[in-house]
Design a protein around this motif. Structure first.
Motif, mmCIF file in Angstrom:
data_model
loop_
_atom_site.group_PDB
_atom_site.id
_atom_site.type_symbol
_atom_site.label_atom_id
_atom_site.label_comp_id
_atom_site.label_asym_id
_atom_site.label_seq_id
_atom_site.Cartn_x
_atom_site.Cartn_y
_atom_site.Cartn_z
ATOM 1 N N ILE A 35 0.059 -8.466 -8.757
ATOM 2 C CA ILE A 35 0.841 -8.823 -7.576
ATOM 3 C C ILE A 35 1.896 -7.758 -7.275
ATOM 4 C CG2 ILE A 35 2.371 -10.532 -6.508
ATOM 5 C CD1 ILE A 35 -0.344 -11.695 -7.059
ATOM 6 N N LEU A 36 1.934 -7.332 -6.016
ATOM 7 C CA LEU A 36 3.067 -6.569 -5.499
ATOM 8 C C LEU A 36 3.870 -7.521 -4.628
ATOM 9 C CD1 LEU A 36 1.260 -3.271 -4.377
ATOM 10 C CD2 LEU A 36 2.502 -3.667 -6.516
ATOM 11 N N LEU A 37 5.096 -7.790 -5.001
ATOM 12 C CA LEU A 37 5.927 -8.725 -4.243
ATOM 13 C C LEU A 37 6.663 -7.973 -3.149
ATOM 14 C CD1 LEU A 37 7.020 -11.632 -3.964
ATOM 15 C CD2 LEU A 37 8.932 -10.930 -5.433
ATOM 16 N N GLY A 38 6.490 -8.449 -1.901
ATOM 17 C CA GLY A 38 7.059 -7.737 -0.768
ATOM 18 C C GLY A 38 8.048 -8.540 0.055
ATOM 19 N N PHE A 39 8.651 -9.553 -0.537
ATOM 20 C CA PHE A 39 9.678 -10.304 0.188
ATOM 21 C C PHE A 39 10.701 -10.873 -0.795
ATOM 22 C CE2 PHE A 39 6.832 -13.642 -1.160
ATOM 23 C CZ PHE A 39 7.643 -14.736 -1.383
ATOM 24 N N GLY A 40 11.887 -11.168 -0.275
ATOM 25 C CA GLY A 40 12.920 -11.834 -1.084
ATOM 26 C C GLY A 40 13.512 -10.991 -2.191
ATOM 27 N N ILE A 41 13.312 -9.675 -2.153
ATOM 28 C CA ILE A 41 13.804 -8.806 -3.235
ATOM 29 C C ILE A 41 15.212 -8.340 -2.902
ATOM 30 C CG2 ILE A 41 13.406 -6.662 -4.501
ATOM 31 C CD1 ILE A 41 10.410 -6.996 -3.446
ATOM 32 N N THR A 42 16.139 -8.531 -3.827
ATOM 33 C CA THR A 42 17.521 -8.111 -3.647
ATOM 34 C C THR A 42 17.991 -7.351 -4.888
ATOM 35 O OG1 THR A 42 18.491 -10.103 -4.654
ATOM 36 C CG2 THR A 42 17.952 -10.213 -2.300
ATOM 37 N N THR A 43 19.156 -6.748 -4.781
ATOM 38 C CA THR A 43 19.712 -6.078 -5.960
ATOM 39 C C THR A 43 20.020 -7.081 -7.061
ATOM 40 O OG1 THR A 43 21.912 -6.213 -4.948
ATOM 41 C CG2 THR A 43 20.686 -4.169 -4.630
ATOM 42 N N GLN A 44 20.254 -8.341 -6.677
ATOM 43 C CA GLN A 44 20.597 -9.367 -7.664
ATOM 44 C C GLN A 44 19.383 -9.869 -8.446
ATOM 45 O OE1 GLN A 44 21.943 -9.581 -4.366
ATOM 46 N NE2 GLN A 44 23.734 -8.534 -5.218
ATOM 47 N N ASN A 45 18.203 -9.892 -7.809
ATOM 48 C CA ASN A 45 17.056 -10.484 -8.516
ATOM 49 C C ASN A 45 15.982 -9.480 -8.947
ATOM 50 O OD1 ASN A 45 15.468 -9.880 -6.261
ATOM 51 N ND2 ASN A 45 15.366 -11.984 -5.519
ATOM 52 N N ALA A 46 16.171 -8.207 -8.642
ATOM 53 C CA ALA A 46 15.124 -7.214 -8.936
ATOM 54 C C ALA A 46 14.805 -7.151 -10.430
ATOM 55 C CB ALA A 46 15.550 -5.839 -8.427
ATOM 56 N N ASP A 47 15.825 -7.109 -11.261
ATOM 57 C CA ASP A 47 15.578 -7.039 -12.703
ATOM 58 C C ASP A 47 14.920 -8.312 -13.219
ATOM 59 O OD1 ASP A 47 16.298 -4.484 -13.494
ATOM 60 O OD2 ASP A 47 18.415 -4.968 -13.678
ATOM 61 N N PHE A 48 15.357 -9.464 -12.687
ATOM 62 C CA PHE A 48 14.759 -10.741 -13.096
ATOM 63 C C PHE A 48 13.267 -10.761 -12.792
ATOM 64 C CE2 PHE A 48 13.192 -14.710 -11.161
ATOM 65 C CZ PHE A 48 13.126 -15.519 -12.284
ATOM 66 N N LEU A 49 12.894 -10.255 -11.612
ATOM 67 C CA LEU A 49 11.491 -10.256 -11.217
ATOM 68 C C LEU A 49 10.634 -9.449 -12.186
ATOM 69 C CD1 LEU A 49 11.908 -9.803 -7.364
ATOM 70 C CD2 LEU A 49 11.046 -11.837 -8.541
ATOM 71 N N LEU A 50 11.181 -8.363 -12.688
ATOM 72 C CA LEU A 50 10.429 -7.514 -13.602
ATOM 73 C C LEU A 50 10.410 -8.086 -15.012
ATOM 74 C CD1 LEU A 50 11.619 -3.959 -12.495
ATOM 75 C CD2 LEU A 50 9.686 -5.309 -11.667
ATOM 76 N N ASP A 51 11.538 -8.615 -15.456
ATOM 77 C CA ASP A 51 11.655 -9.064 -16.844
ATOM 78 C C ASP A 51 11.064 -10.450 -17.071
ATOM 79 O OD1 ASP A 51 12.985 -6.718 -17.336
ATOM 80 O OD2 ASP A 51 14.983 -7.596 -17.192
ATOM 81 N N ASP A 52 11.212 -11.345 -16.090
ATOM 82 C CA ASP A 52 10.844 -12.750 -16.307
ATOM 83 C C ASP A 52 9.577 -13.182 -15.581
ATOM 84 O OD1 ASP A 52 13.251 -12.601 -17.588
ATOM 85 O OD2 ASP A 52 14.160 -14.332 -16.628
ATOM 86 N N VAL A 53 9.168 -12.456 -14.546
ATOM 87 C CA VAL A 53 8.015 -12.896 -13.761
ATOM 88 C C VAL A 53 6.787 -12.052 -14.046
ATOM 89 C CG1 VAL A 53 7.193 -13.402 -11.427
ATOM 90 C CG2 VAL A 53 9.607 -13.707 -11.975
#
Length: 205
Positions: free
Chosen positions: A154-172
């Motif tokens: 999956i390439l995620l192309g919405f809802g990405i912010t400076t606040q959640n970018a690391d979470f998306l990589l580490d937890d998802v």
């Protein structure tokens, strides 16, 4: 170097291309549809391409017309092909050895999204999830995306912010993220804004 695969969609100018390539993005996407606001004419595309190296060039199309698409692909010679219509994938798979990205609309029900991916996993290298309504990445999305990411690239192309970018990589555990280019204020001058902020968060320390 960036922590993950990053695709920049709708690139229309050299400023975006050079900045993003310099930051280490994996893919630069260019619209080859004449009806698109982000359409880039062949000559301009070739000029931009000559200035960047080390990135994969993605031809982005919403077209369903196979003959027109084939003609454009011959002209633009991309490294990767992105389509929005899944029915094109078997044909493209037989016509080319290039990597294929299927853009999947996030603004539909979860069962439909999962069914599209299941039916096309044999053809698509990546599934790009984008939201026409610019949906936020909240509610049921984190859990659902985790389920998808365990089965699909999956390439995620919405809802990405400076606040959640690391979470998306580490937890998802998604394969990567997709951001969008923007127009220059005037030739050679632009503000990169949130694009720059997110890429800086994704830089390896």
């Amino acid at each position: 170097m960036l922590k993950t695969i990053v695709k920049i969609s709708n690139v229309t100018n050299l400023s975006d291309a050079r900045y993003c390539a310099g930051m280490g993005v994996e893919m630069l996407g260019f619209s080859i549809d004449e009806t698109s606001e982000a359409f880039i004419e062949l000559k301009r595309f070739q000029d931009i391409r000559s200035w960047v190296s080390g990135v994969q060039i993605v031809a982005e199309t919403d077209s369903i017309e196979a003959d027109t698409l084939l003609e454009r692909l011959i002209q633009y010679q991309p490294d990767v092909i992105q389509v929005s219509h899944a029915e094109l994938l078997p044909w493209l798979k037989s016509e080319t050895s290039k990597a294929l990205i299927l853009r999947v609309e996030a603004d539909q029900d979860a069962d439909t999204i999962e069914e599209i991916m299941t039916n096309n996993v044999a053809y698509a290298t990546y599934f790009l999830l984008e939201s026409t309504s610019d949906a936020s990445f909240d509610g049921d999305w984190p859990a659902f995306l985790n389920t998808l990411a365990s089965r699909f690239s999956i390439l995620l192309g919405f809802g990405i912010t400076t606040q959640n970018a690391d979470f998306l990589l580490d937890d998802v555990n998604i394969a990567g993220i997709a951001l969008r280019g923007s127009e220059e204020i005037r030739p050679g001058y632009k503000e990169f804004g949130e694009l720059m902020d997110v890429l800086e968060v994704l830089e390896e320390e």
